[in-house]
Design an enzyme around this catalytic site. Sequence first.
Site, PDB file in Angstrom:
ATOM      1  N   GLY A  12       0.835  -1.194   0.000  1.00 18.43           N
ATOM      2  CA  GLY A  12       0.000   0.000   0.000  1.00 18.43           C
ATOM      3  C   GLY A  12       0.868   1.242   0.000  1.00 18.43           C
ATOM      4  O   GLY A  12       0.556   2.247   0.643  1.00 18.43           O
ATOM      5  N   ARG A  15      -0.015   5.527  -1.497  1.00 17.46           N
ATOM      6  CA  ARG A  15      -1.034   6.466  -1.038  1.00 17.46           C
ATOM      7  C   ARG A  15      -1.009   6.561   0.482  1.00 17.46           C
ATOM      8  O   ARG A  15      -0.584   5.628   1.178  1.00 17.46           O
ATOM      9  CB  ARG A  15      -2.432   6.066  -1.526  1.00 17.46           C
ATOM     10  CG  ARG A  15      -2.889   4.724  -1.046  1.00 17.46           C
ATOM     11  CD  ARG A  15      -4.153   4.263  -1.789  1.00 17.46           C
ATOM     12  NE  ARG A  15      -5.283   5.108  -1.490  1.00 17.46           N
ATOM     13  CZ  ARG A  15      -6.189   4.832  -0.529  1.00 17.46           C
ATOM     14  NH1 ARG A  15      -6.055   3.728   0.193  1.00 17.46           N
ATOM     15  NH2 ARG A  15      -7.201   5.634  -0.323  1.00 17.46           N
ATOM     16  N   ASN A  89       1.631  -1.924   5.300  1.00 14.93           N
ATOM     17  CA  ASN A  89       0.743  -0.781   5.441  1.00 14.93           C
ATOM     18  C   ASN A  89      -0.619  -0.992   4.775  1.00 14.93           C
ATOM     19  O   ASN A  89      -1.590  -0.343   5.165  1.00 14.93           O
ATOM     20  CB  ASN A  89       1.412   0.459   4.825  1.00 14.93           C
ATOM     21  CG  ASN A  89       0.462   1.623   4.703  1.00 14.93           C
ATOM     22  OD1 ASN A  89       0.122   2.278   5.689  1.00 14.93           O
ATOM     23  ND2 ASN A  89      -0.001   1.886   3.485  1.00 14.93           N
ATOM     24  N   SER A 141      -3.111   0.494  14.587  1.00 13.11           N
ATOM     25  CA  SER A 141      -3.968   1.652  14.833  1.00 13.11           C
ATOM     26  C   SER A 141      -4.257   1.717  16.329  1.00 13.11           C
ATOM     27  O   SER A 141      -4.282   0.682  17.017  1.00 13.11           O
ATOM     28  CB  SER A 141      -5.289   1.523  14.076  1.00 13.11           C
ATOM     29  OG  SER A 141      -6.208   2.532  14.477  1.00 13.11           O
ATOM     30  N   TYR A 154     -12.388  -3.738  11.788  1.00 12.39           N
ATOM     31  CA  TYR A 154     -11.101  -3.041  11.708  1.00 12.39           C
ATOM     32  C   TYR A 154     -10.342  -3.136  13.034  1.00 12.39           C
ATOM     33  O   TYR A 154      -9.137  -3.409  13.056  1.00 12.39           O
ATOM     34  CB  TYR A 154     -11.361  -1.575  11.346  1.00 12.39           C
ATOM     35  CG  TYR A 154     -10.119  -0.768  11.043  1.00 12.39           C
ATOM     36  CD1 TYR A 154      -9.480  -0.877   9.814  1.00 12.39           C
ATOM     37  CD2 TYR A 154      -9.612   0.130  11.978  1.00 12.39           C
ATOM     38  CE1 TYR A 154      -8.358  -0.120   9.518  1.00 12.39           C
ATOM     39  CE2 TYR A 154      -8.498   0.900  11.698  1.00 12.39           C
ATOM     40  CZ  TYR A 154      -7.867   0.768  10.470  1.00 12.39           C
ATOM     41  OH  TYR A 154      -6.755   1.526  10.191  1.00 12.39           O
ATOM     42  N   ALA A 156     -10.691  -5.420  15.389  1.00 10.54           N
ATOM     43  CA  ALA A 156     -10.267  -6.802  15.608  1.00 10.54           C
ATOM     44  C   ALA A 156      -9.008  -7.119  14.809  1.00 10.54           C
ATOM     45  O   ALA A 156      -8.089  -7.781  15.295  1.00 10.54           O
ATOM     46  CB  ALA A 156     -11.396  -7.759  15.220  1.00 10.54           C
ATOM     47  N   ALA A 157      -8.966  -6.636  13.562  1.00  9.67           N
ATOM     48  CA  ALA A 157      -7.794  -6.870  12.723  1.00  9.67           C
ATOM     49  C   ALA A 157      -6.565  -6.195  13.307  1.00  9.67           C
ATOM     50  O   ALA A 157      -5.469  -6.792  13.371  1.00  9.67           O
ATOM     51  CB  ALA A 157      -8.046  -6.369  11.305  1.00  9.67           C
ATOM     52  N   LYS A 158      -6.708  -4.954  13.756  1.00 10.86           N
ATOM     53  CA  LYS A 158      -5.564  -4.217  14.284  1.00 10.86           C
ATOM     54  C   LYS A 158      -5.128  -4.754  15.648  1.00 10.86           C
ATOM     55  O   LYS A 158      -3.931  -4.732  15.983  1.00 10.86           O
ATOM     56  CB  LYS A 158      -5.896  -2.726  14.369  1.00 10.86           C
ATOM     57  CG  LYS A 158      -6.124  -2.075  13.007  1.00 10.86           C
ATOM     58  CD  LYS A 158      -4.924  -2.228  12.074  1.00 10.86           C
ATOM     59  CE  LYS A 158      -5.096  -1.476  10.775  1.00 10.86           C
ATOM     60  NZ  LYS A 158      -3.944  -1.614   9.851  1.00 10.86           N
ATOM     61  N   ILE A 187      -4.839  10.626  11.740  1.00 10.02           N
ATOM     62  CA  ILE A 187      -3.861  11.066  10.742  1.00 10.02           C
ATOM     63  C   ILE A 187      -4.600  11.564   9.505  1.00 10.02           C
ATOM     64  O   ILE A 187      -5.593  10.970   9.088  1.00 10.02           O
ATOM     65  CB  ILE A 187      -2.907   9.914  10.349  1.00 10.02           C
ATOM     66  CG1 ILE A 187      -2.265   9.293  11.598  1.00 10.02           C
ATOM     67  CG2 ILE A 187      -1.844  10.411   9.376  1.00 10.02           C
ATOM     68  CD1 ILE A 187      -1.368  10.194  12.371  1.00 10.02           C
TER      69      ILE A 187
END
Length: 246
Positions: A12, A15, A89, A141, A154, A156-158, A187
């Site tokens: 990633g 961007r 990322n 995050s 999101y 749970a993934a982080k 950010i």
Amino acid sequence: MAFAGKVSLVTGGARGIGKAVSKRCHDLGADVAIFGRNIEAAQAFAAELGASGSRAKAYGCDVTDGKRLDAAIEEVLKDFGKIDVLVNNAGITQDGLLMRMTDEAWLKVLDTNLTGVFRTMRAVSRPMLKARSGAIVNIGSVVGLIGNAGQANYCAAKAGLIGLTQSAAREFGPRGVRVNAVAPGLIETDMTSAMTEDQKKQLTGSLPLGRAGKPEDVASAVCFLAGEDSAYITGQVLVVDGGMVM
């Protein structure tokens, strides 16, 4: 030129935070391999970087496609000869309240934000462990530490990313490969651009530093963890959030 002679791979990497990380690695002297789903954008950015110093090359790659991911990493090794730094990322959001969240929305975010990191680490760890050298930095995050309403998938993934980072740090450490994570807060990226001005003011007003961070703030932390100044740091999560979690 702290990264002179090194090869950095950023998923990633064309961007947002990934773009800032790619540029920071390049500015520090590294050759940079940029993975992105939008190959045209990645190629344009790589050409921009390559015109001002070290080499940069783009690779069309979606981290949810395991076969393509493995092939792209082999292409990087063929083109550059090694991978010294991996920055995971690539990530997506698909927000919604848990009680209404579909299996598809849950699995899609987990597949990209957690399983995609696992796939990339698994592939890159082989040449790193063989070389007995390397640094991996995973972009997490703050919501992986404190949760957030409407982002169960999101978060749970982080949160899982932290466990993955620390487990890999224990496995890879004896062979000289360090694994850490950076946990950004608010950010200024495409992901936050959808917020209203009132939402942004409410959030920034509660931060001790009183402002949103910039992708470059995260990139500096990433390159610290990927460089020699952090040679005795592994298995850690560096929070870059203007004091939000504190």
